[in-house]
Design an enzyme around this catalytic site. Structure first.
Site, mmCIF file in Angstrom:
data_model
loop_
_atom_site.group_PDB
_atom_site.id
_atom_site.type_symbol
_atom_site.label_atom_id
_atom_site.label_comp_id
_atom_site.label_asym_id
_atom_site.label_seq_id
_atom_site.Cartn_x
_atom_site.Cartn_y
_atom_site.Cartn_z
ATOM 1 N N GLU A 1 67.501 33.853 36.316
ATOM 2 C CA GLU A 1 68.292 34.630 35.355
ATOM 3 C C GLU A 1 67.936 36.095 35.499
ATOM 4 O OE1 GLU A 1 67.575 33.148 31.430
ATOM 5 O OE2 GLU A 1 68.735 31.331 31.762
ATOM 6 N N LYS B 1 66.600 39.525 34.505
ATOM 7 C CA LYS B 1 65.657 39.969 33.471
ATOM 8 C C LYS B 1 66.158 41.323 32.997
ATOM 9 C CE LYS B 1 60.764 40.557 32.462
ATOM 10 N NZ LYS B 1 60.862 41.622 31.498
ATOM 11 N N ARG C 1 63.898 41.368 22.988
ATOM 12 C CA ARG C 1 64.159 39.957 22.731
ATOM 13 C C ARG C 1 64.587 39.813 21.277
ATOM 14 N NH1 ARG C 1 61.087 35.770 25.061
ATOM 15 N NH2 ARG C 1 61.727 33.715 24.331
ATOM 16 N N GLU D 1 68.485 38.691 24.999
ATOM 17 C CA GLU D 1 67.904 40.022 25.169
ATOM 18 C C GLU D 1 68.990 41.034 24.820
ATOM 19 O OE1 GLU D 1 64.729 40.389 26.027
ATOM 20 O OE2 GLU D 1 64.502 42.368 26.929
#
Ligand code: AMP
Length: 572
Positions: free
Chosen positions: A246, A248, A253, A298
């Site tokens: 995935e 980043k 978060r 995120e």
């Protein structure tokens, strides 16, 4: 439990400086007190009446306390102020003034812990017109029946100035000691219910079995799962039988809790940021289709025009924002990239595999472009595909990749073996000369690309190859600081020394700053070193070839990297 008993414990804690000593005192209290009182007691040890992640504050200033003490003892405010000047502690002043006054008054009534706790919460919750008076009246109500010593601790607690030196670690160890439970089990329960008062209650009532089965509560934050650092992409991908990659994202978060039409947003440090991100709440109202759920993602700040990611520093301006919230929400819009779901309609999903959780997530979230999207992911066929995906993430301005195990369960609060692995370029940059390049074809015809990087040999002053770079140079200018292939070509063209086919050799004149993931030994490059995943950071027009980095530095960095084991702090 009487408040005077708690006061005795406060005095013991104050007289004990060692951690072990404090742990023992608290363990005894946890054993003796009724289970339902433990959540309140633990908060009172911390000197508060709200759990750490609560947004509520007691909100009483010195001035109001002076007025309340004066009223409670029947003195002038100026007399309280005079005492405060001497003691420097309103708690101590209250104790002394009440002791003096008490001889003339009736004996104090017994206060109990519940009453003190509930009244302080009530003080905090008075709002609006007349709240100053009602807060003062509630303090007076407590102080006028308190013993002198009780008054000291009540005043300090209300002013949020009670410092017993009881940190979370001490309470964790005290719970373990009191109920004979392994510290790790106590801590794991706290990851799911980050409030040691609640954990103590469960430990007392239901023991280890209760702690192991602890369910999360919607609206209460949890300690989210964390990632471990991987040395490089290859080892991360090879760590799992079924890896998924995935992007980043370099944002914050956010866990979104939804219960009907109520929403809470928490950061990974348990800060409640619901008010700071009304735009995200609005988006989630439209996008989350379950009645109750907790999804994680995120939040990434994006440039409103180009939609490119903005550095974390930009987003951080929104996190603690208390004013002009709507205005900054427009200036710094965020896109929430969701990647996990841990709760759905009454069920905690920790025991489902990532693959299952992702399938549930897909059914729960309806993406809205540039507002809420699934984190980009790829199940790679082979390493080559993984590397291409990594490069793509970096060239889009993302931080790197997180490699996850499709078969792994969700583990709150820990960097677990077999969990998530983060891969991002090492940011120790090098200033290097461009000593070669290749003429592009197709879309890139007329542009120099695939830049050959050179590191200076301090013995000879010559530049030796150490890598090839294409990432970080832009096709189009979207930000003032962007450097395009066209810009680069213009700069390099005057320094072309020779050409063979599409490849050119270039005089080392242009110095650039380069980030990379790793330094490797190389049999092919003339320097003996190769940079993995080099990435253009910026031009260094202030540096000439003589100031560029040399072989000694790359050797030193290589040695550091070999022995490196950077401390993981869990902080951004
Ligand atoms: P680090 O902050 O370096 O420990 O990396 C872990 C953090 O990366 C997480 O806590 C998230 O805030 C962030 N992150 C960004 N993208 C993802 C993703 N796709 N999956 C999980 N975490 C992510």
């Amino acid at each position: 439990m009487r408040y005077s008993e708690l006061v005795d414990i406060y005095e013991k804690l104050e007289a004990t400086s060692s951690k072990l000593g404090k742990t023992g005192i608290i363990a005894d209290v946890l054993k003796a007190a009724p289970a339902e009182l433990l959540p309140k007691l633990v908060m009172l040890f911390y000197g508060t009446v709200f759990p750490p992640w609560s947004e509520e504050k007691i909100g009483v200033a010195d001035k109001m306390m002076i007025r309340a003490v004066a009223k409670a003892v029947g003195m002038k405010e100026s007399e309280v102020v005079a005492s405060y000047r001497k003691t420097g502690d309103l708690g101590l002043s209250a104790e002394q003034l009440i002791a003096k006054k008490r001889q003339k008054r009736l004996a104090a009534r017994a206060l109990d812990v519940n009453k003190v706790f509930d009244t302080i919460q009530k003080i905090a919750r008075q709002t609006g017109a007349g709240s100053q008076e009602s807060k003062t009246a509630l303090i007076v109500e407590l102080l006028s029946v308190a013993q002198p010593k009780e008054a000291k601790y009540i005043v300090r607690t209300v002013l949020e100035q009670l410092r017993m030196g009881v940190a979370e670690g001490i309470v964790r160890d005290a719970i373990a000691k009191a109920f004979g439970i392994d510290t790790d089990i106590v801590e794991s329960a706290w990851y799911v219910r980050p409030d040691y008062g609640e954990v103590a209650k469960i430990a007392k009532e239901r023991g280890v079995a209760g702690l192991k089965k602890i369910e999360l509560v919607i609206g209460m934050p949890i300690m989210v799962q964390l990632a471990e650092k991987a040395p490089d992409l290859k080892s991360a991908v090879e760590a799992f039988k079924r890896p998924v990659l995935e992007y980043k994202y370099d944002g914050a978060r956010i866990a979104v809790h939804k219960k009907g039409d109520k929403f809470w947003l928490y950061t990974r440090r348990l800060e409640n940021v619901t008010e700071a991100f009304p735009d995200v709440v609005e988006t989630c109202k439209k996008a989350l289709m379950a009645k109750e759920c907790i999804v994680e993602g995120e939040a990434l700040a994006i440039d409103p025009k180009t939609k490119r990611p903005q550095p974390f520093q930009r987003l951080s301006q929104r996190i603690k924002r208390k004013y002009d919230i709507a205005k900054v929400a427009k200036e710094i819009p965020v896109n929430l990239h969701v990647f996990d779901i841990v709760y759905l309609n009454g069920r905690t999903l920790f025991d489902k595999s990532l693959e299952e959780r992702f399938n549930i997530l897909k059914k729960t979230v309806k993406p809205i472009a540039d507002k809420i999207e699934f984190a980009r992911r790829l199940i790679p066929k082979d390493l080559k595909e993984a590397e291409a995906f990594y490069k793509k993430a970096l060239s889009e301005g993302q931080e790197g990749l997180i490699v996850k195990n499709l078969d792994a369960l969700y583990t709150p609060g820990r960097r677990v073996a077999g969990g998530w692995l983060k891969v991002k370029p090492v940011m120790e940059t090098l200033d290097l000369a461009i000593i070669g390049a290749t003429w592009g074809t197709g879309k890139r015809a007329g542009w120099l690309g695939s830049l050959i990087l050179g590191i200076r040999d301090p013995e000879t002053g010559k530049f030796l190859e150490c890598g090839m770079l294409g990432t970080g140079i832009k096709e189009k200018k979207t930000r003032a600081e962007d450097v395009t292939f066209e810009d680069m070509t213009k700069m390099l063209k005057p320094y072309i020394i020779s050409q063979s086919g599409h490849d050119v050799k270039i005089k080392p004149k242009i110095i650039i700053e380069v980030a990379y993931e790793e330094i490797q030994k190389s049999p092919t490059y003339s320097s003996g070193f190769a940079l993995r995943f080099p990435r253009f950071i910026r031009l260094r027009p202030d540096k000439g070839p003589a100031e560029a980095d040399d072989l000694n530095r790359i050797k030193a960095l290589f040695e550091i990297q070999k022995g490196k084991a950077p401390a993981e702090t869990g902080e951004k």
